[in-house]
Design a protein around this motif. Structure first.
Motif, PDB file in Angstrom:
ATOM      1  N   LYS A  49       0.747  -1.071  -0.014  1.00 25.67           N
ATOM      2  CA  LYS A  49      -0.057  -0.040  -0.021  1.00 25.67           C
ATOM      3  C   LYS A  49       0.879   1.241   0.011  1.00 25.67           C
ATOM      4  O   LYS A  49       0.502   2.130  -0.652  1.00 25.67           O
ATOM      5  N   THR A  50       1.912   1.163   0.934  1.00 23.10           N
ATOM      6  CA  THR A  50       2.863   2.428   0.863  1.00 23.10           C
ATOM      7  C   THR A  50       3.632   2.630  -0.291  1.00 23.10           C
ATOM      8  O   THR A  50       3.649   3.886  -1.061  1.00 23.10           O
ATOM      9  N   LEU A  51       4.073   1.487  -0.987  1.00 22.38           N
ATOM     10  CA  LEU A  51       4.777   1.675  -2.505  1.00 22.38           C
ATOM     11  C   LEU A  51       3.914   2.052  -3.443  1.00 22.38           C
ATOM     12  O   LEU A  51       4.226   2.881  -4.148  1.00 22.38           O
ATOM     13  N   LYS A  52       2.421   1.831  -3.457  1.00 22.05           N
ATOM     14  CA  LYS A  52       1.511   2.031  -4.480  1.00 22.05           C
ATOM     15  C   LYS A  52       1.100   3.687  -4.194  1.00 22.05           C
ATOM     16  O   LYS A  52       1.242   4.511  -5.308  1.00 22.05           O
ATOM     17  N   LYS A  53       1.200   4.153  -2.986  1.00 18.38           N
ATOM     18  CA  LYS A  53       0.990   5.397  -2.581  1.00 18.38           C
ATOM     19  C   LYS A  53       2.299   6.262  -2.974  1.00 18.38           C
ATOM     20  O   LYS A  53       2.033   7.298  -3.679  1.00 18.38           O
ATOM     21  N   ASN A  54       3.557   5.812  -2.778  1.00 19.81           N
ATOM     22  CA  ASN A  54       4.646   6.437  -3.140  1.00 19.81           C
ATOM     23  C   ASN A  54       4.629   6.687  -4.714  1.00 19.81           C
ATOM     24  O   ASN A  54       5.136   7.666  -5.039  1.00 19.81           O
ATOM     25  N   ARG A  55       4.394   5.683  -5.292  1.00 18.73           N
ATOM     26  CA  ARG A  55       4.502   5.656  -6.684  1.00 18.73           C
ATOM     27  C   ARG A  55       3.483   6.675  -7.337  1.00 18.73           C
ATOM     28  O   ARG A  55       3.898   7.436  -8.275  1.00 18.73           O
ATOM     29  N   GLN A  56       2.256   6.708  -6.683  1.00 18.23           N
ATOM     30  CA  GLN A  56       1.166   7.839  -7.164  1.00 18.23           C
ATOM     31  C   GLN A  56       1.788   9.061  -7.172  1.00 18.23           C
ATOM     32  O   GLN A  56       1.509  10.119  -7.819  1.00 18.23           O
ATOM     33  N   ILE A  57       2.211   9.375  -5.943  1.00 19.36           N
ATOM     34  CA  ILE A  57       2.865  10.735  -5.545  1.00 19.36           C
ATOM     35  C   ILE A  57       3.975  11.021  -6.468  1.00 19.36           C
ATOM     36  O   ILE A  57       3.820  12.343  -7.028  1.00 19.36           O
TER      37      ILE A  57
END
Length: 123
Positions: A49-57
């Protein structure tokens, strides 16, 4: 009269010692194995979830191939600098951190260069 207890793993009624928690060694091992897997799944789920959020940012802040942004912009959006998928060091010694195909280079304490790795994003 004693309270009826049930195996924590298979839920069968227990007989014997009053502090017994499992039917047998198999149920005890199975119960602890499942408990451990749940902890791992939770950790993996939070990390993904954190990886996906980081990528989105990174993707939002870099609409083109690369973009220089303030570190504070990433922090404000909730970017976690401790979670990433890979690190690549260039021949010149620069270190890029990646969240999937989106990478960043820490220029200094104030600025970050965000880049897209086109070889990954096109395949």
């Amino acid at each position: 009269m004693a309270e009826t207890k049930f195996c924590l793993n298979c839920k069968k009624e227990l007989t014997g010692r009053s502090d017994k928690k499992y039917c047998d060694d198999y149920c005890r091992a199975s119960y602890h194995s499942m408990k451990g897997r749940d902890n791992v799944r939770g950790y993996m789920s939070r990390t993904n979830k954190t990886l996906k959020k980081n990528r989105q940012i990174l993707h939002e802040l870099c609409p083109d191939d690369k973009n220089k942004v303030l570190r504070s912009q990433l922090v404000k959006k909730g970017f976690d600098f401790n979670i990433l998928t890979s690190i690549r060091k260039t021949d010149t010694g620069k270190i890029y951190h990646y969240c999937y195909e989106m990478g960043y280079l820490i220029i200094n304490e104030k600025y970050i260069l965000i880049v897209k790795n086109r070889t990954i994003s096109r395949s």
